[in-house]
Write a protein that holds these residues in place. Structure first.
Motif, short mmCIF file in Angstrom:
data_model
loop_
_atom_site.label_atom_id
_atom_site.label_comp_id
_atom_site.label_asym_id
_atom_site.label_seq_id
_atom_site.Cartn_x
_atom_site.Cartn_y
_atom_site.Cartn_z
N HIS A 6 -47.87 32.62 -11.43
CA HIS A 6 -46.64 32.41 -10.67
C HIS A 6 -45.45 32.37 -11.63
O HIS A 6 -45.51 31.71 -12.66
N LEU A 7 -44.40 33.07 -11.27
CA LEU A 7 -43.17 33.11 -12.06
C LEU A 7 -42.10 32.29 -11.35
O LEU A 7 -41.87 32.47 -10.15
N VAL A 8 -41.47 31.39 -12.09
CA VAL A 8 -40.37 30.59 -11.53
C VAL A 8 -39.08 31.07 -12.18
O VAL A 8 -38.98 31.15 -13.39
N PHE A 9 -38.11 31.43 -11.33
CA PHE A 9 -36.83 31.94 -11.82
C PHE A 9 -35.74 31.58 -10.82
O PHE A 9 -36.02 31.22 -9.67
N ASP A 35 -50.93 28.28 -12.01
CA ASP A 35 -51.31 27.91 -10.65
C ASP A 35 -50.07 27.49 -9.87
O ASP A 35 -49.01 27.24 -10.45
N TYR A 36 -50.22 27.43 -8.56
CA TYR A 36 -49.08 27.14 -7.69
C TYR A 36 -48.53 25.73 -7.92
O TYR A 36 -47.31 25.53 -7.95
N ASP A 37 -49.39 24.75 -8.09
CA ASP A 37 -48.93 23.36 -8.27
C ASP A 37 -48.03 23.20 -9.49
O ASP A 37 -46.99 22.55 -9.43
N THR A 38 -48.44 23.81 -10.59
CA THR A 38 -47.63 23.74 -11.82
C THR A 38 -46.30 24.47 -11.62
O THR A 38 -45.25 23.98 -12.02
N ALA A 39 -46.36 25.63 -10.96
CA ALA A 39 -45.13 26.39 -10.68
C ALA A 39 -44.22 25.60 -9.76
O ALA A 39 -43.00 25.56 -9.96
N TYR A 40 -44.79 24.96 -8.77
CA TYR A 40 -43.99 24.17 -7.82
C TYR A 40 -43.27 23.03 -8.55
O TYR A 40 -42.09 22.77 -8.30
N ASN A 41 -43.96 22.36 -9.44
CA ASN A 41 -43.34 21.26 -10.19
C ASN A 41 -42.19 21.78 -11.07
O ASN A 41 -41.15 21.13 -11.17
N ALA A 42 -42.36 22.94 -11.68
CA ALA A 42 -41.30 23.53 -12.50
C ALA A 42 -40.13 23.95 -11.61
O ALA A 42 -38.96 23.75 -11.96
N PHE A 59 -36.76 30.29 -7.26
CA PHE A 59 -37.81 30.92 -6.48
C PHE A 59 -39.13 30.88 -7.24
O PHE A 59 -39.15 30.81 -8.46
N ILE A 60 -40.23 30.96 -6.48
CA ILE A 60 -41.56 31.11 -7.05
C ILE A 60 -42.07 32.47 -6.62
O ILE A 60 -42.20 32.74 -5.42
N ALA A 61 -42.34 33.34 -7.59
CA ALA A 61 -42.89 34.66 -7.31
C ALA A 61 -44.40 34.62 -7.56
O ALA A 61 -44.84 34.17 -8.61
N HIS A 62 -45.17 35.09 -6.61
CA HIS A 62 -46.62 35.11 -6.71
C HIS A 62 -47.05 36.39 -7.44
O HIS A 62 -47.38 37.40 -6.82
N ILE A 63 -47.05 36.34 -8.76
CA ILE A 63 -47.36 37.50 -9.59
C ILE A 63 -48.77 38.01 -9.36
O ILE A 63 -49.02 39.21 -9.36
N HIS A 64 -49.70 37.12 -9.09
CA HIS A 64 -51.09 37.54 -8.86
C HIS A 64 -51.20 38.47 -7.67
O HIS A 64 -52.07 39.32 -7.61
N ARG A 65 -50.31 38.37 -6.72
CA ARG A 65 -50.34 39.26 -5.55
C ARG A 65 -49.89 40.67 -5.94
O ARG A 65 -50.29 41.65 -5.32
N LEU A 66 -49.07 40.79 -6.95
CA LEU A 66 -48.63 42.10 -7.41
C LEU A 66 -49.71 42.80 -8.21
O LEU A 66 -49.80 44.03 -8.22
#
Length: 81
Positions: A6-9, A35-42, A59-66
């Motif tokens: 997950h990318l946070v930007f 993982d999503y939880d770590t990305a959510y906290n960031a 935003f949180i981008a779900h890179i694994h889906r790409l």
């Protein structure tokens, strides 16, 4: 085990009701998370730092889906991690 990156930007938006950035060069890349939880906290931390600016959005981008376009993804699949 499947890796779910997950990318946070974020950055300042032209209009708070839309998702177009005012200055692409000024986008804040918070980081890539395993993982999503770590990305959510960031995401939450970055969003709270800029809470006084209504034009700032993160935003949180779900890179694994790409990476795996063949796999159907549920919008709530991260809740099961």
């Amino acid at each position: 085990m499947t890796q779910r990156l997950h990318l946070v930007f974020g950055g300042e938006l032209i209009d708070p009701s839309k998702n177009a950035f005012k200055d692409i060069e000024a986008i804040d890349i918070v980081g890539m998370f395993p993982d999503y939880d770590t990305a959510y906290n960031a995401w939450k931390s970055a969003a709270h730092r800029t809470v006084d600016n209504a034009h700032m959005r993160y935003f949180i981008a779900h890179i694994h889906r790409l990476r795996d376009e063949e796999t159907e993804a549920s919008p709530t699949e991260e809740l099961d991690n």
